[in-house]
Motif scaffolding. Structure first.
Motif, PDB file in Angstrom:
ATOM      1  N   MET A   8       7.161  38.092  -4.843  1.00 48.62           N
ATOM      2  CA  MET A   8       6.023  37.240  -4.535  1.00 48.62           C
ATOM      3  C   MET A   8       6.414  35.780  -4.728  1.00 48.62           C
ATOM      4  SD  MET A   8       2.321  36.925  -6.463  1.00 48.62           S
ATOM      5  CE  MET A   8       1.549  38.316  -5.621  1.00 48.62           C
ATOM      6  N   HIS A   9       5.906  34.930  -3.837  1.00 48.44           N
ATOM      7  CA  HIS A   9       6.066  33.483  -4.012  1.00 48.44           C
ATOM      8  C   HIS A   9       4.682  32.852  -4.095  1.00 48.44           C
ATOM      9  CE1 HIS A   9       7.753  29.492  -3.866  1.00 48.44           C
ATOM     10  NE2 HIS A   9       6.883  29.181  -2.927  1.00 48.44           N
ATOM     11  N   ILE A  10       4.538  31.896  -5.023  1.00 49.20           N
ATOM     12  CA  ILE A  10       3.265  31.216  -5.229  1.00 49.20           C
ATOM     13  C   ILE A  10       3.468  29.710  -5.098  1.00 49.20           C
ATOM     14  CG2 ILE A  10       1.425  30.719  -6.885  1.00 49.20           C
ATOM     15  CD1 ILE A  10       1.888  33.454  -8.110  1.00 49.20           C
ATOM     16  N   ASP A  11       2.676  29.098  -4.247  1.00 52.45           N
ATOM     17  CA  ASP A  11       2.634  27.643  -4.125  1.00 52.45           C
ATOM     18  C   ASP A  11       1.314  27.157  -4.709  1.00 52.45           C
ATOM     19  OD1 ASP A  11       5.059  26.766  -2.517  1.00 52.45           O
ATOM     20  OD2 ASP A  11       4.228  28.269  -1.160  1.00 52.45           O
ATOM     21  N   ILE A  12       1.372  26.075  -5.459  1.00 55.08           N
ATOM     22  CA  ILE A  12       0.170  25.525  -6.070  1.00 55.08           C
ATOM     23  C   ILE A  12       0.028  24.066  -5.662  1.00 55.08           C
ATOM     24  CG2 ILE A  12      -1.049  25.035  -8.211  1.00 55.08           C
ATOM     25  CD1 ILE A  12       0.587  27.339  -9.463  1.00 55.08           C
ATOM     26  N   LEU A  13      -1.016  23.764  -4.907  1.00 60.11           N
ATOM     27  CA  LEU A  13      -1.298  22.398  -4.484  1.00 60.11           C
ATOM     28  C   LEU A  13      -2.147  21.736  -5.553  1.00 60.11           C
ATOM     29  CD1 LEU A  13      -0.353  23.703  -1.812  1.00 60.11           C
ATOM     30  CD2 LEU A  13      -2.033  22.275  -0.626  1.00 60.11           C
ATOM     31  N   THR A  14      -1.633  20.656  -6.117  1.00 58.19           N
ATOM     32  CA  THR A  14      -2.293  20.013  -7.246  1.00 58.19           C
ATOM     33  C   THR A  14      -1.922  18.544  -7.302  1.00 58.19           C
ATOM     34  OG1 THR A  14      -2.375  19.935  -9.669  1.00 58.19           O
ATOM     35  CG2 THR A  14      -0.369  20.805  -8.698  1.00 58.19           C
ATOM     36  N   LEU A  15      -2.805  17.747  -7.868  1.00 60.21           N
ATOM     37  CA  LEU A  15      -2.497  16.342  -8.120  1.00 60.21           C
ATOM     38  C   LEU A  15      -1.801  16.156  -9.463  1.00 60.21           C
ATOM     39  CD1 LEU A  15      -5.844  14.739  -6.883  1.00 60.21           C
ATOM     40  CD2 LEU A  15      -3.648  14.763  -5.691  1.00 60.21           C
ATOM     41  N   PHE A  16      -1.709  17.234 -10.244  1.00 59.72           N
ATOM     42  CA  PHE A  16      -1.139  17.146 -11.580  1.00 59.72           C
ATOM     43  C   PHE A  16      -0.131  18.284 -11.808  1.00 59.72           C
ATOM     44  CE2 PHE A  16      -5.386  15.311 -11.601  1.00 59.72           C
ATOM     45  CZ  PHE A  16      -5.124  14.036 -12.101  1.00 59.72           C
ATOM     46  N   PRO A  17       0.980  18.287 -11.090  1.00 54.10           N
ATOM     47  CA  PRO A  17       1.946  19.386 -11.213  1.00 54.10           C
ATOM     48  C   PRO A  17       2.522  19.545 -12.613  1.00 54.10           C
ATOM     49  CG  PRO A  17       2.851  17.557  -9.932  1.00 54.10           C
ATOM     50  CD  PRO A  17       1.390  17.288 -10.087  1.00 54.10           C
ATOM     51  N   GLU A  18       2.577  18.448 -13.387  1.00 56.52           N
ATOM     52  CA  GLU A  18       3.147  18.536 -14.720  1.00 56.52           C
ATOM     53  C   GLU A  18       2.309  19.412 -15.653  1.00 56.52           C
ATOM     54  OE1 GLU A  18       0.508  14.931 -14.386  1.00 56.52           O
ATOM     55  OE2 GLU A  18       2.131  15.814 -13.189  1.00 56.52           O
ATOM     56  N   MET A  19       1.039  19.651 -15.313  1.00 59.36           N
ATOM     57  CA  MET A  19       0.191  20.505 -16.148  1.00 59.36           C
ATOM     58  C   MET A  19       0.727  21.932 -16.222  1.00 59.36           C
ATOM     59  SD  MET A  19      -3.742  19.398 -15.196  1.00 59.36           S
ATOM     60  CE  MET A  19      -4.426  20.662 -16.280  1.00 59.36           C
ATOM     61  N   PHE A  20       1.457  22.368 -15.212  1.00 58.68           N
ATOM     62  CA  PHE A  20       1.893  23.763 -15.138  1.00 58.68           C
ATOM     63  C   PHE A  20       3.188  24.033 -15.889  1.00 58.68           C
ATOM     64  CE2 PHE A  20      -1.012  23.131 -11.683  1.00 58.68           C
ATOM     65  CZ  PHE A  20      -1.689  24.330 -11.577  1.00 58.68           C
ATOM     66  N   GLN A  21       3.909  22.998 -16.271  1.00 54.55           N
ATOM     67  CA  GLN A  21       5.230  23.196 -16.864  1.00 54.55           C
ATOM     68  C   GLN A  21       5.171  24.002 -18.155  1.00 54.55           C
ATOM     69  OE1 GLN A  21       7.033  19.320 -17.201  1.00 54.55           O
ATOM     70  NE2 GLN A  21       6.906  18.917 -14.999  1.00 54.55           N
ATOM     71  N   GLY A  22       4.256  23.640 -19.046  1.00 51.42           N
ATOM     72  CA  GLY A  22       4.171  24.353 -20.318  1.00 51.42           C
ATOM     73  C   GLY A  22       3.803  25.810 -20.161  1.00 51.42           C
ATOM     74  N   VAL A  23       2.872  26.101 -19.252  1.00 48.86           N
ATOM     75  CA  VAL A  23       2.407  27.476 -19.066  1.00 48.86           C
ATOM     76  C   VAL A  23       3.448  28.337 -18.358  1.00 48.86           C
ATOM     77  CG1 VAL A  23       0.664  28.913 -17.927  1.00 48.86           C
ATOM     78  CG2 VAL A  23      -0.017  26.807 -19.088  1.00 48.86           C
ATOM     79  N   PHE A  24       4.055  27.807 -17.305  1.00 41.71           N
ATOM     80  CA  PHE A  24       4.967  28.597 -16.492  1.00 41.71           C
ATOM     81  C   PHE A  24       6.357  28.715 -17.107  1.00 41.71           C
ATOM     82  CE2 PHE A  24       1.557  28.673 -13.836  1.00 41.71           C
ATOM     83  CZ  PHE A  24       1.784  29.013 -12.522  1.00 41.71           C
ATOM     84  N   ASN A  25       6.651  27.913 -18.107  1.00 37.20           N
ATOM     85  CA  ASN A  25       7.966  27.957 -18.743  1.00 37.20           C
ATOM     86  C   ASN A  25       7.931  28.632 -20.104  1.00 37.20           C
ATOM     87  OD1 ASN A  25       9.466  26.674 -16.690  1.00 37.20           O
ATOM     88  ND2 ASN A  25       8.680  24.683 -17.338  1.00 37.20           N
ATOM     89  N   GLN A  26       6.942  29.489 -20.310  1.00 39.17           N
ATOM     90  CA  GLN A  26       6.804  30.199 -21.571  1.00 39.17           C
ATOM     91  C   GLN A  26       6.514  31.677 -21.320  1.00 39.17           C
ATOM     92  OE1 GLN A  26       7.227  28.663 -24.552  1.00 39.17           O
ATOM     93  NE2 GLN A  26       7.458  26.643 -23.603  1.00 39.17           N
ATOM     94  N   SER A  27       6.901  32.500 -22.283  1.00 39.09           N
ATOM     95  CA  SER A  27       6.439  33.875 -22.388  1.00 39.09           C
ATOM     96  C   SER A  27       6.683  34.697 -21.118  1.00 39.09           C
ATOM     97  CB  SER A  27       4.945  33.875 -22.757  1.00 39.09           C
ATOM     98  OG  SER A  27       4.488  35.158 -23.084  1.00 39.09           O
ATOM     99  N   ILE A  28       5.710  35.513 -20.759  1.00 42.46           N
ATOM    100  CA  ILE A  28       5.887  36.480 -19.675  1.00 42.46           C
ATOM    101  C   ILE A  28       6.090  35.801 -18.329  1.00 42.46           C
ATOM    102  CG2 ILE A  28       4.678  38.269 -18.346  1.00 42.46           C
ATOM    103  CD1 ILE A  28       3.606  39.346 -20.978  1.00 42.46           C
ATOM    104  N   LEU A  29       5.395  34.704 -18.064  1.00 43.01           N
ATOM    105  CA  LEU A  29       5.580  34.033 -16.774  1.00 43.01           C
ATOM    106  C   LEU A  29       7.007  33.531 -16.617  1.00 43.01           C
ATOM    107  CD1 LEU A  29       2.283  32.003 -16.243  1.00 43.01           C
ATOM    108  CD2 LEU A  29       3.023  34.068 -15.062  1.00 43.01           C
ATOM    109  N   LYS A  30       7.581  32.981 -17.651  1.00 47.07           N
ATOM    110  CA  LYS A  30       8.970  32.508 -17.585  1.00 47.07           C
ATOM    111  C   LYS A  30       9.919  33.678 -17.378  1.00 47.07           C
ATOM    112  CE  LYS A  30      12.424  29.679 -19.924  1.00 47.07           C
ATOM    113  NZ  LYS A  30      13.543  30.586 -19.598  1.00 47.07           N
TER     114      LYS A  30
END
Length: 243
Positions: free
Chosen positions: A1-23
């Protein structure tokens, strides 16, 4: 699966996506993702992505051009019809069933809004799904997109260490999950139920089913309205109602 996220604040996702099960899921190749700042697509010389609403009113509205162009750029000849999810308080309330549905897709695009709302033409022309994570309003769609992504990715094959974990989750079976215990067997005067240490797997499964149904009956009886109850489940419910 590939996920694209359109956002004005891409830096918000770094902490969540670079930790735990998502990482771990990304590292294993179970899914890939990119955050896309749709401000990069605006043709406005001041880099604006919002404007005042026609007809007047409070707040600003996201303009269609940057989001349309971003999605045109993201779509590929191999997959030109991805599921495009608008995070929006007006959308359908997110459920485990919806997570299971989205987990079957190859390509998801999330659009995270800010300000007063979206130009309606975004909704009319681009969107396949509108999702809300609850009956409240956030400052933007980013937190909602993180919640939905986490819920979907954990269902992908190979993501969870135990393949039985997802099917046994609360809501997957239509019931809340049963209680769990681990070592030590006694802690501050509280004992683990003896049945769980008996080695009798049939009895353990019966106990778990009983406790799962009871927890649902006490905490979320609305879920039982959608369930076709077995004879044994009806007997247990009668027992609790008369106790």
């Amino acid at each position: 699966m590939h996920i694209d996220i359109l956002t004005l604040f891409p830096e918000m996702f770094q902490g969540v996506f670079n930790q735990s099960i998502l990482k771990r899921a990304a590292d294993k190749g179970a899914f890939s993702y990119q955050t896309v700042n749709f401000r990069d697509y605006t043709t406005n010389k001041h880099q604006k992505v919002d404007d005042y609403p026609y007809g007047g009113g409070a707040g600003l509205v996201l303009t269609p051009q940057p989001i349309f162009d971003a999605i045109d750029d993201i779509r590929t000849p191999q997959n030109n019809k991805p599921r495009v999810v608008l995070m929006c308080p007006q959308g359908e309330t997110f459920t485990q069933k919806k997570a299971e549905e989205l987990a079957k897709e190859e390509h998801l695009i999330f659009i995270c809004g800010h300000y007063e709302g979206y130009d309606e033409r975004i909704r009319q022309e681009l969107i396949t799904d509108e999702i809300s994570i609850g009956d409240y309003v956030l400052t933007g769609g980013e937190l909602g997109a993180m919640v939905v992504t986490d819920s979907v990715v954990r269902l992908l094959p190979g993501v969870l260490g135990n393949e039985q974990s997802a099917p046994e989750d609360s809501f997957s079976s239509g019931l809340l999950e049963h209680p769990h215990y681990t070592r030590p067997a006694e802690f501050r005067g509280h004992q683990v139920p003896e049945i769980l240490m008996s080695g009798n797997h049939a009895k353990i499964e019966e106990w778990r089913h009983y406790e799962s149904l009871k927890r649902t009956f006490l905490r979320r009886p609305d879920l039982l309205e959608q369930r076709e109850l077995t004879k044994q489940e009806k007997a247990w419910i009668d027992e609790w109602q008369n106790s």
